[in-house]
Design an enzyme around this catalytic site. Structure first.
Site, mmCIF file in Angstrom:
data_model
loop_
_atom_site.group_PDB
_atom_site.id
_atom_site.type_symbol
_atom_site.label_atom_id
_atom_site.label_comp_id
_atom_site.label_asym_id
_atom_site.label_seq_id
_atom_site.Cartn_x
_atom_site.Cartn_y
_atom_site.Cartn_z
ATOM 1 N N ASP A 137 0.570 -10.142 0.174
ATOM 2 C CA ASP A 137 1.712 -10.290 1.344
ATOM 3 C C ASP A 137 1.985 -10.539 2.387
ATOM 4 O OD1 ASP A 137 0.426 -9.142 2.707
ATOM 5 O OD2 ASP A 137 0.843 -7.271 3.246
ATOM 6 N N ASN A 159 0.708 -0.839 -0.549
ATOM 7 C CA ASN A 159 -0.216 -0.113 -0.122
ATOM 8 C C ASN A 159 0.890 1.197 0.305
ATOM 9 O OD1 ASN A 159 -2.705 -0.780 0.392
ATOM 10 N ND2 ASN A 159 -1.791 -2.109 1.962
ATOM 11 N N THR A 160 2.035 1.066 0.492
ATOM 12 C CA THR A 160 3.139 2.473 0.401
ATOM 13 C C THR A 160 4.282 2.328 -0.569
ATOM 14 O OG1 THR A 160 2.490 2.471 2.895
ATOM 15 C CG2 THR A 160 4.409 3.771 2.421
#
Length: 260
Positions: free
Chosen positions: A110, A9-10
């Site tokens: 993940d 997400n980052t």
């Protein structure tokens, strides 16, 4: 060589893997609008700086929790590396272990990859603590099955929430405090104590609760960029594996391609 892509997400991590060993890795901020051409310009320059060529990449595998980013990464593999990317958890790259939870389709790639890699490296029941955008605690059975876990706010999200909600609080960098004192003498030191030691207390407390509920010996593995930072001041981790997700991608590719 294998290009393993971990789209979080980052950040998105690109790793060049040869026979299970990470030869190089690069990180870029996640932006679903970024095109395959933009990825290629950036990545080709980095390959060149490390002494590699695009032709060295013979296979691509993607693990993603950002569905909107997947298509452009697949185009990157096809257009610039001449190969169809495998996507972890999909099609031929389906999970080789059980996802023993009520909603297996909702398990992040993940977390499944971490479970796969952790089971390959360690025996028995495992707890994997992954420091990412969120901090996750995942329970892996002795048979390798993913059994569920915990999702908590990531440390940078916690800092963002604190700073955005309190006008006079400064933004601080997360680091280990200079000593074990929990009495801060400045605003910054009080914030660091609250964030760092508060996080240590959360990790230790949740791991202890998991161990009590499992009722059997458990090996605790830390992964993600901040795992080594917290490992300095807590004995909760039995092992720290910073590249666990990338190792999971490599292992999944080997199993799919018949190399394992």
């Amino acid at each position: 060589m294998l290009l393993a892509i971990d789209a979080g997400n980052t950040n998105i991590v690109f790793a060049l893997v040869e026979r299970g060993t990470v030869r190089a890795r690069w990180r870029i901020a996640t932006d679903p609008r970024r095109t395959a051409d933009e990825y290629a310009v950036w990545l080709r320059q980095l390959l060149d700086l490390e002494g590699f060529k695009s032709a060295d990449v013979t296979a691509v595998i993607i693990g993603t929790v950002v569905p909107r980013a997947t298509h452009n990464l697949q185009v990157l593999a096809n257009k610039y590396f001449g190969t169809a990317a495998l996507v972890a958890g999909q099609g031929d790259a389906g999970w080789p272990m059980a996802l023993d939870v009520e909603e297996p389709q909702s398990v992040g790639a993940d977390r499944a990859l971490n479970a796969l890699a952790a089971h390959a490296k360690h025996d028995g029941v495992l707890v994997v603590v992954d420091f990412g955008t969120a901090t996750t605690f995942d329970l892996v059975g002795a048979d390798g099955a993913y059994r569920g876990g915990i999702i908590a706010p990531g440390i940078n999200l916690s800092i963002d929430a604190l700073v955005n909600a309190a006008a006079k609080l400064p933004r601080i960098a997360i680091e280990a405090p200079a000593d074990d004192s929990v009495i801060g003498r400045t605003t910054e030191s009080q914030m660091l104590i609250g964030i760092y030691w508060g996080y240590v207390a959360m990790i230790e407390g949740l791991v202890e609760r998991l161990k009590r509920q499992v009722g059997a010996p458990v090996t605790v593995i830390g992964t993600g960029g901040l795992a080594t930072l917290f490992d300095k001041r807590t004995s909760v981790f039995d092992a720290v594996e910073p590249d666990l997700t990338i190792q999971g991608l490599s292992l999944l590719y080997d199993q799919v391609s018949g190399k394992a």
